[in-house]
Design an enzyme around this catalytic site. Structure first.
Site, PDB file in Angstrom:
ATOM      1  CE  LYS A   1      24.099   0.787  24.214  1.00 24.09           C
ATOM      2  NZ  LYS A   1      24.541   2.056  23.635  1.00 24.09           N
TER       3      LYS A   1
ATOM      4  CD  GLN B   1      23.248   3.627  20.597  1.00 18.71           C
ATOM      5  OE1 GLN B   1      23.149   3.460  21.809  1.00 18.71           O
ATOM      6  NE2 GLN B   1      24.195   3.029  19.895  1.00 18.71           N
TER       7      GLN B   1
ATOM      8  CG  ASP C   1      27.239   6.283  26.557  1.00 15.46           C
ATOM      9  OD1 ASP C   1      27.512   5.066  26.527  1.00 15.46           O
ATOM     10  OD2 ASP C   1      26.352   6.804  25.857  1.00 15.46           O
TER      11      ASP C   1
HETATM   12  N1  GUN Z   1      27.136   4.048  19.514  1.00 17.51           N
HETATM   13  C1  GUN Z   1      27.993   3.010  19.394  1.00 17.51           C
HETATM   14  N2  GUN Z   1      28.468   2.671  20.621  1.00 17.51           N
HETATM   15  C2  GUN Z   1      27.894   3.504  21.514  1.00 17.51           C
HETATM   16  C3  GUN Z   1      27.975   3.642  22.927  1.00 17.51           C
HETATM   17  O1  GUN Z   1      28.700   2.932  23.631  1.00 17.51           O
HETATM   18  N3  GUN Z   1      27.204   4.633  23.478  1.00 17.51           N
HETATM   19  C4  GUN Z   1      26.420   5.447  22.721  1.00 17.51           C
HETATM   20  N4  GUN Z   1      25.731   6.377  23.356  1.00 17.51           N
HETATM   21  N5  GUN Z   1      26.330   5.343  21.416  1.00 17.51           N
HETATM   22  C5  GUN Z   1      27.054   4.372  20.805  1.00 17.51           C
END
Ligand code: GUN
Length: 279
Positions: A52, A96, A119
């Site tokens: 990211k 996350q 998200d």
């Molecule tokens: N953990 C696995 N996929 C994601 C996601 O798309 N966003 C977040 N915040 N955590 C994750």
């Protein structure tokens, strides 16, 4: 032979478009920033978070990384979110998941301002999607819609079966397909006659979490198959929820694993970050 739906290529295209948009905004004096919070050092989460950050850097979005120790308390994390919610120089906030067991994930998600919820996990974002109002959409389902549209796969009027009912993928996926005027069935672990239901699908979206579970017996001839799963098989090779070798000869188009849905999630996160300055 089925057409391969190339998520890597579509994701690259979207990222190029976003890079241009971000450059134009910079010329107008507008910068975009994303706060990325990781609690603890789960190796898989570290890989996702790094990807990211790299995508932000490529597109020209500033990422502000917070790597917090495993022992961080829920109160400390909530107070950090309060602080980020109030900062004008932070457009998006991403925590996350998964979080350590002593932290209530729902409480954390609920605390993120819906205006910064890139998200798309906040109940207000999910509710807005449900009733057709503007708001952030969860990145993986939004990425699947972008993949279908950019590959000119018609959705309207099609029978769509979504396997999986998670808050992050299955439920928003079903809502998005409904918004595109598909006829939608949501199947899950307690569904009876799963094969029969899947065989009705013109578009089958599989987020079941079991490696190579879907074989040719589940497929209508000519269906479009979207595989959300990602696993390592016995030879340490990546595979999806769909048994690609068995299914591919029977469908008109299919996403590979890797290189299908996976790359789209980050592209749509970047898209949400850019949208966050418009909101
Ligand atoms: N953990 C696995 N996929 C994601 C996601 O798309 N966003 C977040 N915040 N955590 C994750």
């Amino acid at each position: 032979m089925a057409k391969l739906i190339d998520g890597k290529a579509v994701s690259a295209q979207i990222k190029e478009e976003l890079k241009e948009t971000v450059a134009k905004k910079k010329q107008q004096g507008i910068t975009i920033s994303l706060a990325v919070i990781q609690v603890g050092n789960d190796p898989a989460s570290s890989v996702y978070v790094n990807n990211k950050k790299k995508a932000c850097e490529y597109i020209g979005i500033q990422s502000i990384a917070y790597e917090l120790p495993e022992e961080t308390t829920q109160e400390e994390l909530l107070s950090m979110i309060d602080d980020l919610n109030g900062r004008d120089d932070v457009n998006g906030i991403l925590v996350q998941l998964p979080l350590p067991g002593h932290i209530d994930e729902d409480k954390i998600i609920n605390r993120i301002s819906p205006d910064k919820d890139v998200d798309g996990f906040h109940p207000q974002s999910v509710g807005a999607l449900c009733i057709g109002q503007p708001g952030f959409v969860s990145c993986t389902p939004a990425g699947i819609i972008a993949l279908l549209k950019r590959n000119h796969i018609e959705i309207e009027g099609k029978e769509c079966v979504v396997i999986g009912r998670s808050n992050i993928v299955g439920k928003p996926m079903a809502l998005l397909m409904l918004r595109e005027n598909a006829t939608v069935t949501v199947a899950h672990s307690r569904t009876k006659d799963l094969k029969e239901i899947c065989k009705r699908a013109d578009i089958l979206i599989v987020a079941i979490g079991k490696p190579k579970f879907i074989t040719e017996e589940y497929i209508k001839e000519g269906a479009v198959v979207i595989d959300v799963g990602i696993h390592r098989n016995e030879n340490n090779k990546l595979c999806g929820d769909v048994d690609f070798a068995s299914v591919e000869p029977h469908c008109s188009a299919i996403t590979p694993v890797p290189g299908g849905v996976g790359p789209m999630t980050i592209a749509m996160l970047m898209n949400n970050c850019v949208e966050s300055v418009k909101q």
